[in-house]
Scaffold this motif. Structure first.
Motif, PDB file in Angstrom:
ATOM      1  N   ASN A 105       6.840   1.892 -11.757  1.00 60.76           N
ATOM      2  CA  ASN A 105       5.573   0.939 -11.890  1.00 60.76           C
ATOM      3  C   ASN A 105       5.344  -0.090 -13.141  1.00 60.76           C
ATOM      4  N   VAL A 106       6.311   0.064 -14.062  1.00 67.86           N
ATOM      5  CA  VAL A 106       6.505  -0.264 -15.746  1.00 67.86           C
ATOM      6  C   VAL A 106       6.094  -1.906 -15.533  1.00 67.86           C
ATOM      7  N   LEU A 107       6.381  -2.576 -14.632  1.00 67.14           N
ATOM      8  CA  LEU A 107       5.166  -3.703 -14.255  1.00 67.14           C
ATOM      9  C   LEU A 107       4.338  -4.105 -13.146  1.00 67.14           C
ATOM     10  N   GLY A 108       4.116  -2.737 -12.941  1.00 73.02           N
ATOM     11  CA  GLY A 108       2.581  -2.585 -12.364  1.00 73.02           C
ATOM     12  C   GLY A 108       2.729  -2.636 -10.430  1.00 73.02           C
ATOM     13  N   GLN A 109       3.900  -2.754 -10.417  1.00 69.49           N
ATOM     14  CA  GLN A 109       4.269  -3.061  -8.988  1.00 69.49           C
ATOM     15  C   GLN A 109       3.771  -1.725  -8.015  1.00 69.49           C
ATOM     16  N   LEU A 110       3.400  -0.563  -8.486  1.00 68.74           N
ATOM     17  CA  LEU A 110       2.110   0.538  -7.706  1.00 68.74           C
ATOM     18  C   LEU A 110       0.662  -0.604  -7.790  1.00 68.74           C
ATOM     19  N   GLY A 111       0.167  -1.237  -8.298  1.00 65.76           N
ATOM     20  CA  GLY A 111      -1.112  -1.901  -8.274  1.00 65.76           C
ATOM     21  C   GLY A 111      -1.857  -1.104  -8.034  1.00 65.76           C
ATOM     22  N   VAL A 112      -1.709   0.213  -9.711  1.00 62.85           N
ATOM     23  CA  VAL A 112      -2.802   0.865  -9.558  1.00 62.85           C
ATOM     24  C   VAL A 112      -2.998   1.024 -10.991  1.00 62.85           C
ATOM     25  N   GLY A 113      -2.930   0.037 -11.313  1.00 58.89           N
ATOM     26  CA  GLY A 113      -3.240  -0.255 -13.221  1.00 58.89           C
ATOM     27  C   GLY A 113      -3.322   0.140 -14.089  1.00 58.89           C
ATOM     28  N   THR A 114      -2.183   0.880 -14.509  1.00 57.68           N
ATOM     29  CA  THR A 114      -1.211   1.777 -15.047  1.00 57.68           C
ATOM     30  C   THR A 114      -0.230   0.866 -15.090  1.00 57.68           C
ATOM     31  N   VAL A 115       0.608   0.483 -16.166  1.00 57.75           N
ATOM     32  CA  VAL A 115       2.539   0.913 -16.098  1.00 57.75           C
ATOM     33  C   VAL A 115       3.120   1.964 -16.362  1.00 57.75           C
ATOM     34  N   GLN A 116       2.484   3.419 -15.473  1.00 57.18           N
ATOM     35  CA  GLN A 116       3.518   4.382 -15.959  1.00 57.18           C
ATOM     36  C   GLN A 116       4.058   4.864 -15.174  1.00 57.18           C
ATOM     37  N   GLN A 117       5.070   5.296 -15.335  1.00 56.54           N
ATOM     38  CA  GLN A 117       5.304   5.875 -14.121  1.00 56.54           C
ATOM     39  C   GLN A 117       5.413   6.727 -13.251  1.00 56.54           C
ATOM     40  N   GLN A 118       5.841   6.893 -11.498  1.00 54.43           N
ATOM     41  CA  GLN A 118       4.723   7.186 -10.959  1.00 54.43           C
ATOM     42  C   GLN A 118       5.722   8.015 -10.061  1.00 54.43           C
ATOM     43  N   PRO A 119       5.922   9.573 -10.464  1.00 55.32           N
ATOM     44  CA  PRO A 119       7.145  10.226  -9.749  1.00 55.32           C
ATOM     45  C   PRO A 119       6.584  10.868  -8.499  1.00 55.32           C
ATOM     46  N   GLU A 120       5.409  10.876  -9.005  1.00 58.93           N
ATOM     47  CA  GLU A 120       4.813  11.221  -7.476  1.00 58.93           C
ATOM     48  C   GLU A 120       4.285  10.699  -6.879  1.00 58.93           C
ATOM     49  N   VAL A 121       3.372  11.237  -5.540  1.00 58.63           N
ATOM     50  CA  VAL A 121       2.898   9.906  -4.779  1.00 58.63           C
ATOM     51  C   VAL A 121       1.577   9.690  -5.138  1.00 58.63           C
ATOM     52  N   THR A 122       1.241   8.045  -4.834  1.00 57.84           N
ATOM     53  CA  THR A 122      -0.005   8.420  -5.838  1.00 57.84           C
ATOM     54  C   THR A 122      -0.195   7.033  -4.516  1.00 57.84           C
ATOM     55  N   GLU A 123      -1.838   7.023  -4.250  1.00 58.62           N
ATOM     56  CA  GLU A 123      -2.325   6.027  -3.854  1.00 58.62           C
ATOM     57  C   GLU A 123      -3.128   4.901  -4.225  1.00 58.62           C
ATOM     58  N   ASN A 124      -2.781   3.950  -3.673  1.00 59.68           N
ATOM     59  CA  ASN A 124      -3.445   2.571  -4.156  1.00 59.68           C
ATOM     60  C   ASN A 124      -4.998   2.736  -4.134  1.00 59.68           C
TER      61      ASN A 124
END
Length: 144
Positions: free
Chosen positions: A54-73
């Motif tokens: 998620n370092v480029l915001g590709q999960l769209g959750v407002g942060t650039v932190q890695q998301q090793p767990e499933v994250t809801e957008n």
């Protein structure tokens, strides 16, 4: 009428055995889209879940932190937007809602998100250019 089939979602760990992603077991996943090192999954209600880089915001959750767990957008759910499709490029994503509006988020260094900036798009954002167009299908390439 459109019929979809829900699926159980699995991943591999270092032992190369398939393991069920328990957080998604009861989510009725109907679409999966993978980028270079992130993955988005959409349930039957159009809710997106992401996992991975998620370092480029590709999960769209407002942060650039890695998301090793499933994250809801939560963007789409909180704004009453029902999605019907999503696609992923290397580090960006597109989604289209039931009204034909197209949204993008993630890396935008080559303009791949369709916005007048080269900055990361940290949350899904409506692509204004397509507002008055009839969108039938979306697609992503690596950087386009």
């Amino acid at each position: 009428m459109i019929f979809t089939q829900t699926m159980d979602v699995y991943s591999t760990q270092n032992d190369n055995k398939w393991n069920q992603i328990k957080e998604l077991k009861d989510k009725n996943i109907v679409k999966i889209s993978g980028g270079r090192d992130h993955c988005l999954l959409m349930d039957i209600n159009g809710i997106i879940y992401g996992i991975g880089n998620n370092v480029l915001g590709q999960l769209g959750v407002g942060t650039v932190q890695q998301q090793p767990e499933v994250t809801e957008n939560r963007y789409f759910k909180e704004n009453g937007i029902v999605l019907k499709d999503l696609k992923s490029g290397f580090h960006h994503n597109l989604a289209v809602d039931v009204d034909g509006n197209v949204y993008s988020w993630g890396q935008n260094s080559s303009g791949q998100c369709g916005h007048d900036t080269i900055l990361k798009v940290m949350h899904p954002k409506l692509i204004e250019y397509f507002k008055d167009k009839t969108i039938i299908e979306i697609g992503c390439g690596g950087y386009n």
